[in-house]
Design a protein around this motif. Structure first.
Motif, PDB file in Angstrom:
ATOM      1  N   VAL A   1     119.290  -8.702  24.013  1.00  0.00           N
ATOM      2  CA  VAL A   1     119.751  -9.869  24.746  1.00  0.00           C
ATOM      3  C   VAL A   1     119.684  -9.535  26.239  1.00  0.00           C
ATOM      4  O   VAL A   1     120.133  -8.472  26.661  1.00  0.00           O
ATOM      5  N   ASP A   2     119.154 -10.451  27.018  1.00  0.00           N
ATOM      6  CA  ASP A   2     118.958 -10.235  28.455  1.00  0.00           C
ATOM      7  C   ASP A   2     119.740 -11.273  29.246  1.00  0.00           C
ATOM      8  O   ASP A   2     119.718 -12.458  28.929  1.00  0.00           O
ATOM      9  N   GLN A   3     120.460 -10.795  30.267  1.00  0.00           N
ATOM     10  CA  GLN A   3     121.174 -11.693  31.171  1.00  0.00           C
ATOM     11  C   GLN A   3     121.199 -11.057  32.554  1.00  0.00           C
ATOM     12  O   GLN A   3     121.522  -9.881  32.694  1.00  0.00           O
ATOM     13  N   ASP A   4     120.827 -11.822  33.559  1.00  0.00           N
ATOM     14  CA  ASP A   4     120.857 -11.343  34.934  1.00  0.00           C
ATOM     15  C   ASP A   4     122.049 -11.939  35.660  1.00  0.00           C
ATOM     16  O   ASP A   4     122.426 -13.082  35.419  1.00  0.00           O
ATOM     17  N   ALA A   5     122.633 -11.144  36.540  1.00  0.00           N
ATOM     18  CA  ALA A   5     123.741 -11.608  37.373  1.00  0.00           C
ATOM     19  C   ALA A   5     123.450 -11.215  38.817  1.00  0.00           C
ATOM     20  O   ALA A   5     122.916 -10.134  39.083  1.00  0.00           O
ATOM     21  N   TYR A   6     123.788 -12.089  39.733  1.00  0.00           N
ATOM     22  CA  TYR A   6     123.555 -11.869  41.148  1.00  0.00           C
ATOM     23  C   TYR A   6     124.838 -12.134  41.910  1.00  0.00           C
ATOM     24  O   TYR A   6     125.638 -12.980  41.505  1.00  0.00           O
ATOM     25  N   GLY A   7     125.020 -11.421  42.994  1.00  0.00           N
ATOM     26  CA  GLY A   7     126.213 -11.633  43.785  1.00  0.00           C
ATOM     27  C   GLY A   7     125.968 -11.426  45.257  1.00  0.00           C
ATOM     28  O   GLY A   7     125.014 -10.757  45.669  1.00  0.00           O
ATOM     29  N   LEU A   8     126.827 -12.018  46.054  1.00  0.00           N
ATOM     30  CA  LEU A   8     126.773 -11.882  47.493  1.00  0.00           C
ATOM     31  C   LEU A   8     128.204 -11.787  48.000  1.00  0.00           C
ATOM     32  O   LEU A   8     129.061 -12.605  47.636  1.00  0.00           O
ATOM     33  N   GLY A   9     128.455 -10.770  48.811  1.00  0.00           N
ATOM     34  CA  GLY A   9     129.772 -10.607  49.396  1.00  0.00           C
ATOM     35  C   GLY A   9     129.680 -10.517  50.904  1.00  0.00           C
ATOM     36  O   GLY A   9     128.721  -9.944  51.441  1.00  0.00           O
ATOM     37  N   VAL A  10     130.649 -11.089  51.580  1.00  0.00           N
ATOM     38  CA  VAL A  10     130.703 -11.034  53.036  1.00  0.00           C
ATOM     39  C   VAL A  10     132.134 -10.724  53.464  1.00  0.00           C
ATOM     40  O   VAL A  10     133.089 -11.028  52.760  1.00  0.00           O
ATOM     41  N   GLY A  11     132.251 -10.090  54.610  1.00  0.00           N
ATOM     42  CA  GLY A  11     133.559  -9.801  55.176  1.00  0.00           C
ATOM     43  C   GLY A  11     133.485  -9.844  56.689  1.00  0.00           C
ATOM     44  O   GLY A  11     132.433  -9.569  57.280  1.00  0.00           O
ATOM     45  N   PHE A  12     134.593 -10.181  57.307  1.00  0.00           N
ATOM     46  CA  PHE A  12     134.646 -10.279  58.762  1.00  0.00           C
ATOM     47  C   PHE A  12     135.981  -9.731  59.232  1.00  0.00           C
ATOM     48  O   PHE A  12     137.038 -10.196  58.795  1.00  0.00           O
TER      49      PHE A  12
ATOM     50  N   VAL B   1     138.868 -10.967  56.625  1.00  0.00           N
ATOM     51  CA  VAL B   1     138.621 -12.095  55.725  1.00  0.00           C
ATOM     52  C   VAL B   1     137.386 -11.754  54.902  1.00  0.00           C
ATOM     53  O   VAL B   1     136.392 -11.246  55.431  1.00  0.00           O
ATOM     54  N   LYS B   2     137.440 -12.024  53.598  1.00  0.00           N
ATOM     55  CA  LYS B   2     136.328 -11.660  52.725  1.00  0.00           C
ATOM     56  C   LYS B   2     136.081 -12.749  51.682  1.00  0.00           C
ATOM     57  O   LYS B   2     136.985 -13.510  51.334  1.00  0.00           O
ATOM     58  N   ALA B   3     134.836 -12.805  51.210  1.00  0.00           N
ATOM     59  CA  ALA B   3     134.463 -13.773  50.177  1.00  0.00           C
ATOM     60  C   ALA B   3     133.326 -13.177  49.348  1.00  0.00           C
ATOM     61  O   ALA B   3     132.513 -12.403  49.862  1.00  0.00           O
ATOM     62  N   GLN B   4     133.287 -13.548  48.086  1.00  0.00           N
ATOM     63  CA  GLN B   4     132.224 -13.124  47.176  1.00  0.00           C
ATOM     64  C   GLN B   4     131.850 -14.291  46.278  1.00  0.00           C
ATOM     65  O   GLN B   4     132.716 -15.079  45.880  1.00  0.00           O
ATOM     66  N   TYR B   5     130.562 -14.370  45.955  1.00  0.00           N
ATOM     67  CA  TYR B   5     130.073 -15.376  45.014  1.00  0.00           C
ATOM     68  C   TYR B   5     129.146 -14.684  44.025  1.00  0.00           C
ATOM     69  O   TYR B   5     128.264 -13.922  44.438  1.00  0.00           O
ATOM     70  N   TYR B   6     129.351 -14.903  42.749  1.00  0.00           N
ATOM     71  CA  TYR B   6     128.518 -14.327  41.696  1.00  0.00           C
ATOM     72  C   TYR B   6     128.025 -15.440  40.779  1.00  0.00           C
ATOM     73  O   TYR B   6     128.743 -16.416  40.537  1.00  0.00           O
ATOM     74  N   ILE B   7     126.836 -15.251  40.256  1.00  0.00           N
ATOM     75  CA  ILE B   7     126.284 -16.197  39.283  1.00  0.00           C
ATOM     76  C   ILE B   7     125.548 -15.398  38.208  1.00  0.00           C
ATOM     77  O   ILE B   7     124.852 -14.430  38.514  1.00  0.00           O
ATOM     78  N   ALA B   8     125.760 -15.772  36.971  1.00  0.00           N
ATOM     79  CA  ALA B   8     125.072 -15.155  35.828  1.00  0.00           C
ATOM     80  C   ALA B   8     124.231 -16.225  35.164  1.00  0.00           C
ATOM     81  O   ALA B   8     124.710 -17.333  34.908  1.00  0.00           O
ATOM     82  N   ASP B   9     122.962 -15.886  34.894  1.00  0.00           N
ATOM     83  CA  ASP B   9     122.103 -16.867  34.228  1.00  0.00           C
ATOM     84  C   ASP B   9     122.391 -16.880  32.725  1.00  0.00           C
ATOM     85  O   ASP B   9     123.281 -16.183  32.244  1.00  0.00           O
TER      86      ASP B   9
END
Length: 100
Positions: free
Chosen positions: A1-12, A19-27
């Motif tokens: 079984v194959d599943q990819d996940a991607y994420g992006l994090g930023v901080g200031f 202040v920080k934020a992260q967004y993740y998405i899994a197909d």
């Protein structure tokens, strides 16, 4: 079984504030339709000194139609899970960290 996940994090950082934020998405998981998910997390740290900080974080997980992912405790020992497949879950965390 194959599943990819991607994420992006930023901080200031400005002054003693961070202040920080992260967004993740899994197909989709393999050939299973509507089996992905996405998560958005936002947080704020206040640095009292080099060794002491207080933090607050909020995260929300949105599941596609057939998935059942949850927001993890990330070391705090519990999870927040929707009781409906394809539902959403969210969590709020607050605390203080003192490094020795």
């Amino acid at each position: 079984v194959d599943q990819d996940a991607y994420g992006l994090g930023v901080g200031f950082k400005f002054g003693n504030n961070y202040v920080k934020a992260q967004y993740y998405i899994a197909d989709d998981l393999g050939v299973t339709a509507s089996s992905g998910a996405s998560q958005l997390s936002v947080g704020y740290d206040y640095l009292f000194s080099k060794t002491t900080k207080a933090y607050v974080t909020y995260a929300q997980m949105e599941n596609d139609g057939t998935t059942f992912y949850s927001v993890g405790g990330n070391g705090h020992g519990s999870t927040a899970a929707s009781n409906v497949t394809g539902g959403s879950s969210s969590g709020f965390s607050a605390g203080m960290i003192i490094d020795f």
